[in-house]
Design a protein around this motif. Structure first.
Motif, PDB file in Angstrom:
ATOM      1  N   GLN A  14       0.855  -1.282   0.014  1.00 49.83           N
ATOM      2  CA  GLN A  14       0.019  -0.024  -0.127  1.00 49.83           C
ATOM      3  C   GLN A  14       0.923   1.328  -0.059  1.00 49.83           C
ATOM      4  O   GLN A  14       0.566   2.049  -0.665  1.00 49.83           O
ATOM      5  CB  GLN A  14      -0.979   0.088   1.299  1.00 49.83           C
ATOM      6  CG  GLN A  14      -1.842   1.257   1.355  1.00 49.83           C
ATOM      7  CD  GLN A  14      -2.817   1.259   0.076  1.00 49.83           C
ATOM      8  OE1 GLN A  14      -3.445   0.412  -0.273  1.00 49.83           O
ATOM      9  NE2 GLN A  14      -2.641   2.184  -0.852  1.00 49.83           N
ATOM     10  N   LEU A  15       1.953   1.041   0.686  1.00 49.75           N
ATOM     11  CA  LEU A  15       2.873   2.499   0.687  1.00 49.75           C
ATOM     12  C   LEU A  15       3.602   2.758  -0.647  1.00 49.75           C
ATOM     13  O   LEU A  15       3.388   3.814  -1.035  1.00 49.75           O
ATOM     14  CB  LEU A  15       3.887   2.064   1.749  1.00 49.75           C
ATOM     15  CG  LEU A  15       3.784   2.563   3.179  1.00 49.75           C
ATOM     16  CD1 LEU A  15       4.698   2.005   4.128  1.00 49.75           C
ATOM     17  CD2 LEU A  15       3.544   3.908   3.481  1.00 49.75           C
ATOM     18  N   ILE A  20       2.833   5.792  -6.138  1.00 48.11           N
ATOM     19  CA  ILE A  20       2.486   6.039  -7.454  1.00 48.11           C
ATOM     20  C   ILE A  20       1.255   6.940  -7.626  1.00 48.11           C
ATOM     21  O   ILE A  20       1.262   8.039  -8.380  1.00 48.11           O
ATOM     22  CB  ILE A  20       1.948   4.866  -7.918  1.00 48.11           C
ATOM     23  CG1 ILE A  20       2.998   3.707  -8.180  1.00 48.11           C
ATOM     24  CG2 ILE A  20       1.052   5.054  -9.248  1.00 48.11           C
ATOM     25  CD1 ILE A  20       2.616   2.320  -8.401  1.00 48.11           C
ATOM     26  N   GLU A  21       0.216   7.104  -6.355  1.00 52.35           N
ATOM     27  CA  GLU A  21      -0.713   8.216  -6.425  1.00 52.35           C
ATOM     28  C   GLU A  21       0.000   9.349  -6.296  1.00 52.35           C
ATOM     29  O   GLU A  21      -0.665  10.266  -6.842  1.00 52.35           O
ATOM     30  CB  GLU A  21      -1.757   7.663  -5.295  1.00 52.35           C
ATOM     31  CG  GLU A  21      -2.521   6.328  -5.663  1.00 52.35           C
ATOM     32  CD  GLU A  21      -3.758   6.278  -4.569  1.00 52.35           C
ATOM     33  OE1 GLU A  21      -4.362   7.110  -4.369  1.00 52.35           O
ATOM     34  OE2 GLU A  21      -3.770   4.992  -3.982  1.00 52.35           O
ATOM     35  N   ILE A  22       0.775   9.690  -5.342  1.00 52.17           N
ATOM     36  CA  ILE A  22       1.544  10.879  -4.940  1.00 52.17           C
ATOM     37  C   ILE A  22       1.923  11.692  -6.158  1.00 52.17           C
ATOM     38  O   ILE A  22       2.174  12.805  -6.636  1.00 52.17           O
ATOM     39  CB  ILE A  22       2.354  10.944  -3.717  1.00 52.17           C
ATOM     40  CG1 ILE A  22       1.458  10.670  -2.511  1.00 52.17           C
ATOM     41  CG2 ILE A  22       3.348  12.148  -3.655  1.00 52.17           C
ATOM     42  CD1 ILE A  22       2.225  10.301  -1.334  1.00 52.17           C
ATOM     43  N   GLU A  23       2.726  10.611  -7.096  1.00 56.03           N
ATOM     44  CA  GLU A  23       3.441  11.100  -8.154  1.00 56.03           C
ATOM     45  C   GLU A  23       2.764  11.402  -9.148  1.00 56.03           C
ATOM     46  O   GLU A  23       2.855  12.336 -10.111  1.00 56.03           O
ATOM     47  CB  GLU A  23       4.402   9.822  -8.867  1.00 56.03           C
ATOM     48  CG  GLU A  23       5.813   9.722  -8.107  1.00 56.03           C
ATOM     49  CD  GLU A  23       6.559  10.995  -7.940  1.00 56.03           C
ATOM     50  OE1 GLU A  23       6.834  11.666  -8.920  1.00 56.03           O
ATOM     51  OE2 GLU A  23       7.145  11.195  -6.861  1.00 56.03           O
ATOM     52  N   ILE A  46       1.526  18.157  -1.433  1.00 51.32           N
ATOM     53  CA  ILE A  46       2.088  16.631  -1.702  1.00 51.32           C
ATOM     54  C   ILE A  46       3.230  16.697  -0.649  1.00 51.32           C
ATOM     55  O   ILE A  46       3.486  15.523  -0.419  1.00 51.32           O
ATOM     56  CB  ILE A  46       2.791  17.060  -3.199  1.00 51.32           C
ATOM     57  CG1 ILE A  46       1.710  16.922  -4.294  1.00 51.32           C
ATOM     58  CG2 ILE A  46       3.748  15.901  -3.456  1.00 51.32           C
ATOM     59  CD1 ILE A  46       2.040  17.150  -5.647  1.00 51.32           C
ATOM     60  N   GLU A  47       3.929  17.626  -0.349  1.00 44.04           N
ATOM     61  CA  GLU A  47       4.896  17.691   0.909  1.00 44.04           C
ATOM     62  C   GLU A  47       4.250  17.137   2.028  1.00 44.04           C
ATOM     63  O   GLU A  47       5.119  16.354   2.673  1.00 44.04           O
ATOM     64  CB  GLU A  47       5.479  19.018   1.183  1.00 44.04           C
ATOM     65  CG  GLU A  47       6.486  19.366  -0.113  1.00 44.04           C
ATOM     66  CD  GLU A  47       7.768  18.614   0.059  1.00 44.04           C
ATOM     67  OE1 GLU A  47       8.349  18.155   1.053  1.00 44.04           O
ATOM     68  OE2 GLU A  47       8.306  18.123  -0.933  1.00 44.04           O
ATOM     69  N   ILE A  48       3.304  17.684   2.368  1.00 40.59           N
ATOM     70  CA  ILE A  48       2.610  17.004   3.902  1.00 40.59           C
ATOM     71  C   ILE A  48       2.261  15.590   3.422  1.00 40.59           C
ATOM     72  O   ILE A  48       2.429  14.745   4.468  1.00 40.59           O
ATOM     73  CB  ILE A  48       1.292  17.706   3.930  1.00 40.59           C
ATOM     74  CG1 ILE A  48       1.595  19.140   4.407  1.00 40.59           C
ATOM     75  CG2 ILE A  48       0.341  16.997   4.934  1.00 40.59           C
ATOM     76  CD1 ILE A  48       0.056  20.093   4.494  1.00 40.59           C
ATOM     77  N   LEU A  49       1.763  15.058   2.234  1.00 36.74           N
ATOM     78  CA  LEU A  49       1.549  13.619   1.991  1.00 36.74           C
ATOM     79  C   LEU A  49       2.920  12.960   2.236  1.00 36.74           C
ATOM     80  O   LEU A  49       2.901  11.794   2.854  1.00 36.74           O
ATOM     81  CB  LEU A  49       1.131  13.498   0.577  1.00 36.74           C
ATOM     82  CG  LEU A  49      -0.342  13.596   0.597  1.00 36.74           C
ATOM     83  CD1 LEU A  49      -0.652  13.607  -1.051  1.00 36.74           C
ATOM     84  CD2 LEU A  49      -1.165  12.707   1.087  1.00 36.74           C
ATOM     85  N   ARG A  50       3.966  13.559   1.382  1.00 38.23           N
ATOM     86  CA  ARG A  50       5.241  12.713   1.488  1.00 38.23           C
ATOM     87  C   ARG A  50       5.766  12.707   3.108  1.00 38.23           C
ATOM     88  O   ARG A  50       6.220  11.673   3.579  1.00 38.23           O
ATOM     89  CB  ARG A  50       6.500  13.267   0.835  1.00 38.23           C
ATOM     90  CG  ARG A  50       6.163  13.295  -0.583  1.00 38.23           C
ATOM     91  CD  ARG A  50       6.584  11.881  -1.233  1.00 38.23           C
ATOM     92  NE  ARG A  50       6.387  11.713  -2.589  1.00 38.23           N
ATOM     93  CZ  ARG A  50       6.312  10.961  -3.184  1.00 38.23           C
ATOM     94  NH1 ARG A  50       6.223   9.604  -2.511  1.00 38.23           N
ATOM     95  NH2 ARG A  50       6.279  10.649  -4.691  1.00 38.23           N
ATOM     96  N   THR A  88      -5.577  12.243   4.287  1.00 33.71           N
ATOM     97  CA  THR A  88      -4.865  12.935   3.894  1.00 33.71           C
ATOM     98  C   THR A  88      -4.745  13.179   2.189  1.00 33.71           C
ATOM     99  O   THR A  88      -5.048  13.933   1.502  1.00 33.71           O
ATOM    100  CB  THR A  88      -3.398  13.241   4.337  1.00 33.71           C
ATOM    101  OG1 THR A  88      -3.576  13.550   5.758  1.00 33.71           O
ATOM    102  CG2 THR A  88      -2.587  14.589   3.688  1.00 33.71           C
ATOM    103  N   LEU A  89      -4.447  11.768   1.919  1.00 37.46           N
ATOM    104  CA  LEU A  89      -4.352  11.422   0.278  1.00 37.46           C
ATOM    105  C   LEU A  89      -5.807  11.631  -0.422  1.00 37.46           C
ATOM    106  O   LEU A  89      -5.822  12.310  -1.486  1.00 37.46           O
ATOM    107  CB  LEU A  89      -3.890  10.021   0.219  1.00 37.46           C
ATOM    108  CG  LEU A  89      -3.678   9.615  -1.164  1.00 37.46           C
ATOM    109  CD1 LEU A  89      -2.523  10.477  -1.955  1.00 37.46           C
ATOM    110  CD2 LEU A  89      -3.211   8.223  -1.144  1.00 37.46           C
TER     111      LEU A  89
END
Length: 108
Positions: A14-15, A20-23, A46-50, A88-89
């Motif tokens: 899942q990680l 892939i989803e973040i990209e 995106i930074e928060i997600l990362r 968040t995602l």
């Protein structure tokens, strides 16, 4: 019934899927948004997600190395972080979609 090892493998998958989803979100910000202010907003999301993803990744690594006694506590900790990144995602994806739709309307 899934074993703890199976669950850890599922979490790792899942990680990787979230990578892939973040990209994809990053690519959308770069290609579908010409407004620098909107891009900056997306990049911050995106930074928060990362950051949250790395937090979960770190907890997952601790969980892999944990002794049986520590497993339960670490498992609970990763559960809340896991829920946090999923939310968040999802929220970021919705914000992107809404922002892109507004951007397209403004161009008309």
């Amino acid at each position: 019934m899934a074993t703890d090892n199976d669950r850890l493998k599922e979490m790792q998958v899942q990680l990787d899927n979230w990578d892939i989803e973040i990209e994809k979100l990053k690519a959308q910000a770069e290609t579908e948004t010409a407004d620098p202010e909107i891009q900056l907003k997306y990049y911050k999301l995106i930074e928060i997600l990362r950051s949250r993803q790395e937090e979960v990744r770190g907890k997952l690594e601790k969980l892999k190395l944990a002794e049986d006694d520590d497993w339960k506590d670490l498992k609970q900790g990763i559960g809340s972080s896991w829920k946090n990144i999923k939310t968040t995602l999802s929220d970021t994806g919705k914000a992107f979609k809404k922002g892109l739709e507004e951007n397209k309307r403004d161009k008309k």
